[in-house]
Each structure stands twice: as structure tokens, then as C-alpha cells.
Enzyme design. Structure first.
Site, mmCIF file in Angstrom:
data_model
loop_
_atom_site.group_PDB
_atom_site.id
_atom_site.type_symbol
_atom_site.label_atom_id
_atom_site.label_comp_id
_atom_site.label_asym_id
_atom_site.label_seq_id
_atom_site.Cartn_x
_atom_site.Cartn_y
_atom_site.Cartn_z
ATOM 1 N N TYR A 297 43.311 8.712 103.257
ATOM 2 C CA TYR A 297 44.642 9.068 103.781
ATOM 3 C C TYR A 297 44.512 9.537 105.235
ATOM 4 C CZ TYR A 297 49.193 11.442 104.121
ATOM 5 O OH TYR A 297 50.452 11.854 104.508
ATOM 6 N N SER B 48 50.599 12.843 110.285
ATOM 7 C CA SER B 48 50.446 13.980 109.369
ATOM 8 C C SER B 48 49.510 14.998 110.017
ATOM 9 C CB SER B 48 49.808 13.463 108.066
ATOM 10 O OG SER B 48 49.407 14.522 107.242
HETATM 11 P P1 NDP Z 1 57.964 10.089 99.363
HETATM 12 O O1 NDP Z 1 57.028 9.648 98.323
HETATM 13 O O2 NDP Z 1 59.121 10.956 98.974
HETATM 14 O O3 NDP Z 1 58.539 8.839 100.152
HETATM 15 C C1 NDP Z 1 57.727 7.744 100.491
HETATM 16 C C2 NDP Z 1 58.626 6.613 100.918
HETATM 17 O O4 NDP Z 1 57.801 5.488 101.286
HETATM 18 C C3 NDP Z 1 59.546 6.158 99.807
HETATM 19 O O5 NDP Z 1 60.843 5.948 100.327
HETATM 20 C C4 NDP Z 1 58.935 4.838 99.357
HETATM 21 O O6 NDP Z 1 59.955 3.943 98.941
HETATM 22 C C5 NDP Z 1 58.307 4.360 100.653
HETATM 23 N N1 NDP Z 1 57.275 3.353 100.407
HETATM 24 C C6 NDP Z 1 56.099 3.483 99.740
HETATM 25 N N2 NDP Z 1 55.451 2.313 99.687
HETATM 26 C C7 NDP Z 1 56.257 1.407 100.319
HETATM 27 C C8 NDP Z 1 56.170 0.031 100.580
HETATM 28 N N3 NDP Z 1 55.104 -0.703 100.185
HETATM 29 N N4 NDP Z 1 57.175 -0.577 101.241
HETATM 30 C C9 NDP Z 1 58.253 0.135 101.635
HETATM 31 N N5 NDP Z 1 58.404 1.439 101.433
HETATM 32 C C10 NDP Z 1 57.405 2.072 100.762
HETATM 33 O O7 NDP Z 1 57.059 10.836 100.452
HETATM 34 P P2 NDP Z 1 57.398 11.421 101.904
HETATM 35 O O8 NDP Z 1 58.822 11.317 102.202
HETATM 36 O O9 NDP Z 1 56.742 12.725 101.996
HETATM 37 O O10 NDP Z 1 56.566 10.408 102.822
HETATM 38 C C11 NDP Z 1 57.082 9.839 104.003
HETATM 39 C C12 NDP Z 1 55.984 9.813 105.058
HETATM 40 O O11 NDP Z 1 55.668 11.137 105.452
HETATM 41 C C13 NDP Z 1 54.679 9.174 104.601
HETATM 42 O O12 NDP Z 1 54.177 8.356 105.627
HETATM 43 C C14 NDP Z 1 53.778 10.388 104.406
HETATM 44 O O13 NDP Z 1 52.425 10.057 104.549
HETATM 45 C C15 NDP Z 1 54.283 11.291 105.524
HETATM 46 N N6 NDP Z 1 53.930 12.687 105.374
HETATM 47 C C16 NDP Z 1 54.467 13.436 104.362
HETATM 48 C C17 NDP Z 1 54.094 14.750 104.222
HETATM 49 C C18 NDP Z 1 54.606 15.597 103.104
HETATM 50 O O14 NDP Z 1 54.061 16.698 102.895
HETATM 51 N N7 NDP Z 1 55.626 15.191 102.385
HETATM 52 C C19 NDP Z 1 53.146 15.393 105.136
HETATM 53 C C20 NDP Z 1 52.675 14.522 106.172
HETATM 54 C C21 NDP Z 1 53.060 13.230 106.291
HETATM 55 P P3 NDP Z 1 59.842 2.906 97.711
HETATM 56 O O15 NDP Z 1 58.917 3.502 96.701
HETATM 57 O O16 NDP Z 1 61.268 2.782 97.260
HETATM 58 O O17 NDP Z 1 59.323 1.644 98.332
#
Ligand code: NDP
Length: 249
Positions: free
Chosen positions: A150, A137
Site C-alpha cells: 500500500y 496518504s
Molecule cells: P472506501 O473504501 O470508502 O472507498 C474506496 C472507493 O474506491 C470506493 O468508492 C470504491 O468504489 C472505489 N474503488 C475501489 N476499487 C475500484 C475500482 N477498481 N474502480 C473504481 N473504483 C474503485 O475508502 P476511502 O474513501 O477511504 O478511500 C479513498 C481513497 O483515500 C483511497 O485512495 C485511499 O487509499 C485513500 N486514503 C484513505 C484513507 C482513510 O483513512 N480512509 C487514508 C489515506 C488515504 P467501488 O467499490 O464502488 O468501485
């Protein structure tokens, strides 16, 4: 990209789902992991990937991440790419002592990435090829008030990725860190403090860019010639300021 075997964690929403859609268009062979099975199945069905492409996975459990990767290898005979993308961002000031949030953030964002690495390395080492993409990030480069834990996990992802890069040179494995700025996903929903969530949502509403921006970065890193290793991509919305703060957007 055609026929590359790609495992994506956190494919049930946001960036993981967007990468899934993009790579499916490019005819990669995808295996998707996340906890919400229904959401994964819906993504797989929309893209005609078949139910085999989905494995319910909690990335905080090494056995489940290993099962996800083993399943991909059993299905397709190898693994070319893992995108360690699953993550959450429950921002809050440290003084609120949100121990559960701290634990979950470290377990998912940091240990989840390590488990993904640990699960694929034996296969990639044997194959003498592979590509590990870890999602960090802008918060992997800077810290702001409310985002200490975070940011610590996202800095950690970058440190682990750089150590990994050096260790896997002999095995012809590529490593990429992708560090996005604000992208419109469900990520702010992981914030448990309502005032902080309100600030972050306001920031996202003002500046966030669509999730396909991330998918384009994945495609760029993956589609380079085998001898080109894109080690990091840092990108933000053009309108996002330099600072990173969860408390005053
Ligand atoms: P979302 O909340 O849309 O997606 C997060 C994903 O992570 C979901 O598919 C969720 O699936 C999964 N997840 C969470 N906990 C678990 C777990 N214990 N086991 C398996 N899967 C898990 O957010 P983003 O798509 O934005 O996030 C994706 C990545 O991008 C993250 O690492 C985030 O930190 C990073 N990021 C995002 C930014 C943004 O602005 N959006 C900026 C910088 C980095 P489920 O709940 O079904 O398990």
C-alpha cells in the site's frame, strides 16, 4: 467552485462520496465513477445530480476511465478537475504472499491514478487549464509493517504527481496531492486478512476523523486563485501518532 466540471473516481463511498457532497453544495458540475452503480446512483439521487452524472467505472481499465472523462466533456463541454481518489488498502505482511491483493492494490491505487491522468491530459492541454488532484496518504510518506505494498503505491502516487506537476507547467494545469491520515470510511473492509483487519479497525475506531475533513481539503485546493497551485496537503487526526503500522495498532 460554482459550475466547475469535476470528475471523481471512487465516489460511491468514503472520501469520494464526501467530496461529492461538499462540491455539490458548492454547485460544481459533478461526474462520478466507481464500480458499484447502485451506490453511485443513490449518491446522485440524494444530491439531485441526475443519472447522467454517474458512469460505472473500473479504474483498472483505461478504456473505462477514458469513457468517464469523455462523458463529462460531452455533457459539460470541458473538464476542470479530476479527483483520482479510488483506492484500496489490503494490508498484510509480505511473508503471507497475498499476490491477488498486491496486484489489485497496484492496479487500482497506481495504475488507476495514471489512467485518470492519461484520460484528462489531452483535454486539459487543449483547454490550457485544469486541476488534477491525486489521493495519496500518510503512507505515501512513511511505511510500517504490514503496509509495504500500500505504501509503495501511495509513495508512487506522490512521485507521479510531482513528475506530472513539472511536465504540465506549460499547459497551465494545477496538480495537488492530498495525503490523509486515518479517516472513517469503508477502507479497512478491503483488508482480506482478519487479524490485520481487526488491528486496523481498532486503530480507526480510536483515532479516525470524519470524511468531510477530506472534502474540506479538496475545497481548499480547488478554491485558490488560478495562479496558486497547492501541491500537497498532508493531514491527520490530531490524536493519530506519527507511526504507520498495520500490525500493532
Ligand atoms: P472506501 O473504501 O470508502 O472507498 C474506496 C472507493 O474506491 C470506493 O468508492 C470504491 O468504489 C472505489 N474503488 C475501489 N476499487 C475500484 C475500482 N477498481 N474502480 C473504481 N473504483 C474503485 O475508502 P476511502 O474513501 O477511504 O478511500 C479513498 C481513497 O483515500 C483511497 O485512495 C485511499 O487509499 C485513500 N486514503 C484513505 C484513507 C482513510 O483513512 N480512509 C487514508 C489515506 C488515504 P467501488 O467499490 O464502488 O468501485
Amino acid at each position: 467552485m460554482k459550475d466547475k466540471v469535476v470528475v471523481i473516481t471512487g465516489a460511491s463511498s468514503g472520501l469520494g462520496e464526501a467530496a461529492t457532497r461538499r462540491l455539490a453544495r458548492d454547485s460544481a458540475r459533478l461526474v462520478l465513477g466507481a464500480r458499484r452503480l447502485e451506490r453511485l446512483l443513490a449518491v446522485a439521487e440524494a444530491l439531485s445530480l441526475g443519472q447522467d452524472a454517474v458512469v460505472q467505472t473500473d479504474v483498472t481499465k483505461f478504456d473505462e476511465v477514458k469513457h468517464l472523462v469523455d462523458h463529462a466533456v460531452k455533457l459539460h463541454g470541458r473538464i476542470d478537475v479530476i479527483i483520482n481518489n479510488a483506492g484500496l488498502m489490503p494490508h498484510s505482511p509480505l511473508e503471507r504472499c497475498k499476490v491477488d491483493d498486491w496486484d489489485r492494490t497496484i492496479d487500482v491505487n497506481l495504475k488507476g491514478v495514471l489512467y485518470g491522468i492519461g484520460a484528462v491530459l489531452p483535454y486539459m492541454k487543449e483547454q490550457q487549464s485544469g486541476h488534477i488532484i491525486n489521493v495519496s496518504s500518510v503512507a505515501g510518506h512513511k511505511v510500517g509493517p504490514g503496509g509495504a505494498v500500500y505504501a509503495a503505491t501511495k509513495h508512487g502516487v506522490r512521485v507521479i504527481s510531482e513528475g506530472l506537476r513539472q511536465e504540465v507547467k506549460p499547459y497551465n494545469i494545477r496538480t495537488t496531492i492530498i495525503s490523509p491520515g486515518a479517516v472513517a470510511t469503508e477502507l479497512p473492509d478491503s483488508i482480506t486478512e482478519s487479524d490485520v483487519a481487526e488491528n486496523v479497525r481498532a486503530l480507526y475506531e480510536r483515532v479516525a476523523i470524519p470524511a468531510f475533513s477530506f472534502a474540506s481539503m479538496v475545497a481548499f485546493a480547488m478554491s485558490q486563485p488560478e495562479d496558486v497551485d497547492i501541491n500537497e496537503i498532508l493531514f491527520r487526526p490530531t490524536r493519530q501518532e506519527y507511526r504507520a503500522t498495520a500490525l500493532n495498532s
